[in-house]
Design an enzyme around this catalytic site. Structure first.
Site, short mmCIF file in Angstrom:
data_model
loop_
_atom_site.label_atom_id
_atom_site.label_comp_id
_atom_site.label_asym_id
_atom_site.label_seq_id
_atom_site.Cartn_x
_atom_site.Cartn_y
_atom_site.Cartn_z
N CYS A 32 25.56 86.80 -28.55
CA CYS A 32 26.77 86.80 -29.61
C CYS A 32 27.01 85.18 -29.71
CB CYS A 32 27.74 87.70 -29.02
SG CYS A 32 29.29 87.26 -30.09
N CYS A 35 30.85 84.46 -29.66
CA CYS A 35 31.34 84.60 -28.35
C CYS A 35 31.15 83.25 -27.39
CB CYS A 35 30.58 85.61 -27.21
SG CYS A 35 30.76 87.25 -28.05
#
Length: 107
Positions: A32, A35
């Site tokens: 991600c 993230c």
């Protein structure tokens, strides 16, 4: 200076639900990109708000039970829990100022 802690399905109740201070749980994954963008911001908040809030990171892929229980579908998702209850949910990478605006009323 306090850094975020890692939690798992097995340690979630002890570290998050039973915490004396509010806990911001970061549901993240290696794949991600957003993230990774938000991680340094969470490190800063953990250091600056030491003693007022705990930052916990939960690896979405390695711990499927907790995200399923809380209905986490998109990453990153941040859940702010106070006294074991979800009081805020933030989805997506946000700037530090926006995160603090959501967090501070609960400290």
């Amino acid at each position: 200076m306090t850094a975020p802690i890692s939690v798992t399905d097995a340690t979630f109740a002890e570290e998050v639900l039973n915490s004396d201070v509010p806990v911001l749980v970061d549901f993240w994954a290696d794949w991600c990109g957003p993230c990774r963008m938000i991680a340094p911001v969470l490190d800063q908040i953990a250091a600056e708000q030491d003693g007022r809030i705990k930052i916990a990171k939960l690896d979405y892929d390695a711990n499927p039970q907790t995200p399923q229980k809380y209905g986490v579908l998109g990453l990153p998702t941040l859940l702010l829990l106070k006294n074991g209850e979800v009081v805020e949910q933030i989805t997506g990478a946000k700037p530090k100022r926006a995160l603090l605006k959501v967090i501070e009323p609960h400290l």
